[in-house]
Scaffold this active site. Structure first.
Site, PDB file in Angstrom:
ATOM      1  N   GLY A 117       0.831  -1.209   0.000  1.00  0.00           N
ATOM      2  CA  GLY A 117       0.000   0.000   0.000  1.00  0.00           C
ATOM      3  C   GLY A 117       0.855   1.243   0.000  1.00  0.00           C
ATOM      4  O   GLY A 117       2.059   1.185  -0.280  1.00  0.00           O
ATOM      5  N   ASN A 118       0.253   2.379   0.259  1.00  0.00           N
ATOM      6  CA  ASN A 118       1.013   3.631   0.337  1.00  0.00           C
ATOM      7  C   ASN A 118       0.364   4.557   1.364  1.00  0.00           C
ATOM      8  O   ASN A 118      -0.656   4.227   1.946  1.00  0.00           O
ATOM      9  CB  ASN A 118       1.138   4.281  -1.043  1.00  0.00           C
ATOM     10  CG  ASN A 118      -0.214   4.606  -1.632  1.00  0.00           C
ATOM     11  OD1 ASN A 118      -0.955   5.421  -1.088  1.00  0.00           O
ATOM     12  ND2 ASN A 118      -0.564   3.951  -2.732  1.00  0.00           N
ATOM     13  N   ARG A 119       0.984   5.707   1.569  1.00  0.00           N
ATOM     14  CA  ARG A 119       0.574   6.572   2.685  1.00  0.00           C
ATOM     15  C   ARG A 119      -0.573   7.527   2.354  1.00  0.00           C
ATOM     16  O   ARG A 119      -0.889   8.398   3.150  1.00  0.00           O
ATOM     17  CB  ARG A 119       1.764   7.417   3.142  1.00  0.00           C
ATOM     18  CG  ARG A 119       2.875   6.611   3.736  1.00  0.00           C
ATOM     19  CD  ARG A 119       3.963   7.533   4.253  1.00  0.00           C
ATOM     20  NE  ARG A 119       5.198   6.803   4.442  1.00  0.00           N
ATOM     21  CZ  ARG A 119       5.450   6.005   5.468  1.00  0.00           C
ATOM     22  NH1 ARG A 119       4.534   5.851   6.395  1.00  0.00           N
ATOM     23  NH2 ARG A 119       6.592   5.367   5.554  1.00  0.00           N
ATOM     24  N   SER A 120      -1.175   7.387   1.201  1.00  0.00           N
ATOM     25  CA  SER A 120      -2.242   8.327   0.841  1.00  0.00           C
ATOM     26  C   SER A 120      -3.430   8.215   1.810  1.00  0.00           C
ATOM     27  O   SER A 120      -3.821   7.117   2.191  1.00  0.00           O
ATOM     28  CB  SER A 120      -2.711   8.027  -0.582  1.00  0.00           C
ATOM     29  OG  SER A 120      -3.893   8.741  -0.851  1.00  0.00           O
TER      30      SER A 120
END
Ligand code: CTP
Length: 332
Positions: A115-118
């Site tokens: 995933g990512n930090r968005s």
């Protein structure tokens, strides 16, 4: 202006006492503005009451007090008084916008993902701003951690592949596509159907995901959307396409990215800048319009970035419609 504001009102006495004026005075005070009350005495109308402009010395005192002890600094746009959202023109009425928000999660096994930090904050701000301006909004969401606007049509899209399908299925009906989502660039080549045990060890092989923006602009340029439009025959309702580019350090690559992706507008930001990071309330962006000089915008609350961007989208849609109308009449 981010400078201190001092207001010295003057008017006929009955006007100053009117509840509407008093409500406005309270509102100005609520912004932190200093108010120099008008003085009591003879007024221009011949009546006597509170309404005379305060003596210059009192106004000067108020100004000195307002600036005293304040360091001289550059305007801080984030400190502006709140924008009155109810005053926006419904300039997007009758328009249908697709906004993507949040980050995609690419599964490794039934438990884990990449995933990512968005947080989805910028995309959600865009959806909210567009709704206020009268647009119909399809909000295609990856993982988000902010409340979603109830008036939007929400389509969950947990992975890059799901987001691609959702975007391409709505695109033929849309007037604009705004890709604010942080779409994974890579996903595991194979997804394990059972949880990978720690003792097995894990080396991931990744493959690139489909570039949704590039595919959307390709379909638009090839004229592949007309078939899906309800009243599309012969009418060029080409959607306006906006991309985002989260860069680290320099924005030098952004103009190339805008050309490569074929977008009308690209919003670039440096996520290592503390005013622009993931989850931040503010954003410092540079707008790239292919063929023009980059436009660096000041640090702004994300809702204000959203409105400024929608000003541009709205203008491009007006231009598109005007060109269509001119084309139609020259054909006639
Ligand atoms: N994007 C997309 N599909 C993807 C990846 C990104 O539509 N598979 C969109 C993002 O939503 C964003 C824009 O493309 O609006 C730019 O994303 P970015 O990751 O910065 O661009 P990349 O194509 O990944 O370019 P690079 O790897 O060179 O930074």
């Amino acid at each position: 202006s981010a400078a201190p504001v001092v207001v010295a009102p003057a008017m006929d006495g009955e006007m100053y006492a009117h509840p509407a004026t008093q409500a406005n005075v309270d509102r100005l005070r609520s912004f932190g503005y200093a108010l120099v009350e008008p003085e009591v005495g003879p007024l221009a109308s011949g009546a006597t009451g509170q309404g005379r402009l305060a003596e210059t010395a009192r106004i000067l005192d108020a100004v000195v007090e307002a600036v005293a002890g304040r360091a001289i600094r550059a305007a801080d746009e984030a400190q502006r008084p709140p924008v009155d959202e109810t005053l926006r023109e419904p300039d997007l009425e009758g328009r249908h916008l697709i906004v993507t928000a949040g980050g995609t999660a690419e599964p490794i096994d039934p438990v884990r993902f990449i995933g990512n930090r968005s947080t989805g904050r910028m995309g959600v701000a865009l959806a909210e701003a567009a709704l206020r301006r009268g647009a119909r909004v399809t909000l295609i969401c990856g993982a988000t951690s902010v409340p979603l606007p109830a008036e939007a049509e929400i389509r969950p899209a947990p992975t890059a592949a799901a987001m691609r399908d959702a975007v391409l299925s709505v695109l033929p009906q849309a007037d604009a596509l705004i890709m604010a989502a942080a779409v994974a660039d890579f996903r595991p080549t194979r997804v394990s159907e059972r949880k990978v045990a720690r003792s097995e060890g894990l080396i991931l092989e990744l493959e690139p995901t489909d570039d949704i923006l590039a595919e959307a602009t390709r379909r638009i340029t090839r004229g592949e959307l007309a078939a899906g439009r309800p009243n599309g025959a012969g009418r060029d309702r080409r959607p306006v396409v906006v991309g985002f580019a989260a860069e680290t350090g320099s924005l030098d690559r952004a103009p190339d990215k805008a050309e490569r992706k074929g977008v009308d507008l690209l919003v670039a930001n440096d996520i290592t800048d503390e005013a622009s990071g993931f989850g931040s309330e503010t954003n410092r962006v540079t707008l790239i319009v292919p063929g023009s000089d980059p436009e660096p915008w000041p640090v702004l609350p994300k809702i204000e970035v959203a409105h400024r961007l929608l000003d541009r989208v709205s203008a491009l849609l007006v231009l598109r419609d005007a060109l269509n109308a001119a084309g139609a009449s020259s054909v006639a």
